[in-house]
Design an enzyme around this catalytic site. Structure first.
Site, short mmCIF file in Angstrom:
data_model
loop_
_atom_site.label_atom_id
_atom_site.label_comp_id
_atom_site.label_asym_id
_atom_site.label_seq_id
_atom_site.Cartn_x
_atom_site.Cartn_y
_atom_site.Cartn_z
CG HIS A 12 -0.33 -0.05 2.54
ND1 HIS A 12 -0.83 -0.73 3.62
CD2 HIS A 12 0.81 0.54 2.99
CE1 HIS A 12 -0.05 -0.56 4.67
NE2 HIS A 12 0.95 0.21 4.31
CG HIS A 59 0.82 4.37 7.63
ND1 HIS A 59 -0.29 3.87 7.00
CD2 HIS A 59 1.83 3.52 7.32
CE1 HIS A 59 0.03 2.76 6.34
NE2 HIS A 59 1.30 2.52 6.52
CG HIS A 193 7.66 -2.08 3.85
ND1 HIS A 193 6.87 -2.28 2.77
CD2 HIS A 193 7.24 -0.92 4.39
CE1 HIS A 193 6.01 -1.28 2.66
NE2 HIS A 193 6.23 -0.43 3.63
C1 DHB Z 1 6.41 3.71 2.22
C2 DHB Z 1 5.71 2.51 2.22
C3 DHB Z 1 4.67 2.28 3.10
O1 DHB Z 1 3.95 1.13 3.15
C4 DHB Z 1 4.30 3.26 3.98
O2 DHB Z 1 3.27 3.02 4.78
C5 DHB Z 1 5.00 4.46 4.02
C6 DHB Z 1 6.04 4.69 3.13
C7 DHB Z 1 7.51 3.98 1.26
O3 DHB Z 1 7.94 3.05 0.58
O4 DHB Z 1 7.93 5.12 1.14
FE FE Z 2 2.59 1.12 5.34
#
Ligand code: DHB
Ligand code: FE
Length: 280
Positions: A12, A59, A193
């Protein structure tokens, strides 16, 4: 009866939403990523779910360190897009299904999963980006969406096993709702991630591939994975993948893998996507 017929998992990444909103999907960086979702858009247009239960994490948009619910179920009629610093995304307001959401809350809480019931909540990229990836840019989202926000931001997040079992409780809840509704459940976040620190940008294709394989074939084994393995193998934000286990737990033990897509890079992350269908 209501019935969960399929599950969708997808990353996402917020930059994907920005690429869509700013008309950049055909640029060389983004085109291969969006091409990977063409088949999924066709699939969901054919399936036409009545309701999506969308498992995601907030977030620090609707929640903050002041209140940290482990599992928060959106029981409202509407959920506006959150302002994440650049104004709300230009996407439709998400329409919920309070009747089904309250039924899920009752069933799951009486099954001893202590959900937080939320009647007023904005939804951030964790929820809106998956909808954009699957539906593009419609004037209204084509179905109702019940948000289920999971805390994977502030330690301690729930275990994968807890998530998997919550999925099973959701499945039972939906199956006991007495209206004919076709339901699809989404799990979002991940894959590899690591957004900060010396390991920022970490990609572990082998771990991600094994996760996707086992999501279909051996979710019980995945449910046993401890938090530290996610962090070590997939980065600190790789922990978002526990949310995929809620989706998986809500499906039959035996599922068909309808589609899979894996792409690097999407911002700092590996973008992973899978569609699983019950064989019934
Ligand atoms: C990014 C990816 C994420 O899933 C998120 O919640 C915030 C930032 C990123 O890749 O920048
Ligand atoms: Fe995220």
């Amino acid at each position: 009866m209501a019935d969960i017929i399929a599950g969708v998992a997808t990353s996402h990444v917020p930059a994907i939403g920005a690429a869509i909103d700013l008309g950049k999907t055909q640029e060389p960086y983004w085109a291969p990523l969006f091409k990977g979702y063409e088949a999924s858009k066709k699939w969901i247009a054919e399936v036409q779910p009545d309701v999506i239960i969308l498992v995601y994490n907030d977030h620090a948009s609707a929640f903050s360190l002041e209140v940290i619910p482990t599992f928060a179920l959106g029981c409202a009629a509407e959920f506006p897009p959150a302002d994440e610093g650049w104004g709300p995304r230009p996407v439709p307001v998400v329409k919920g299904n309070p009747e089904l959401a309250w039924h899920i809350a009752q069933s799951v809480i009486l099954d001893e999963f202590d959900l937080t019931i939320v009647n007023n909540m904005t939804v951030d990229h964790g929820l809106t980006v998956p909808l954009s990836l699957m539906f593009g840019q419609p004037k209204e989202w084509p179905c109702q969406v019940i948000p289920l926000a999971v805390n994977v931001v502030q330690y301690p997040p729930p275990t994968g096993n807890r998530c998997y079992n919550l999925g099973k409780a959701i499945r039972k809840a939906v199956a006991s709702f007495d209206k004919d509704l076709k339901v699809v459940i989404f799990g979002t976040g991940g894959m590899s991630h690591q957004l900060q620190g010396p390991r920022a940008g970490l990609i572990n294709r082998e771990f991600d591939t094994r996760f996707l394989d086992n999501l279909t074939k051996d979710p019980q084994a995945l449910a046993k994975l401890p938090h530290i393995d996610y962090v070590r193998e997939a980065g600190s934000e790789g922990i978002e993948m526990v949310m995929w286990l809620i989706m998986r737990g809500a499906l039959d033990d035996d599922v068909r893998e309808t589609y899979r897509f894996y792409h690097v890079p999407g911002s700092n992350t590996a973008v992973g996507h899978i569609i699983l269908e019950n064989k019934r």
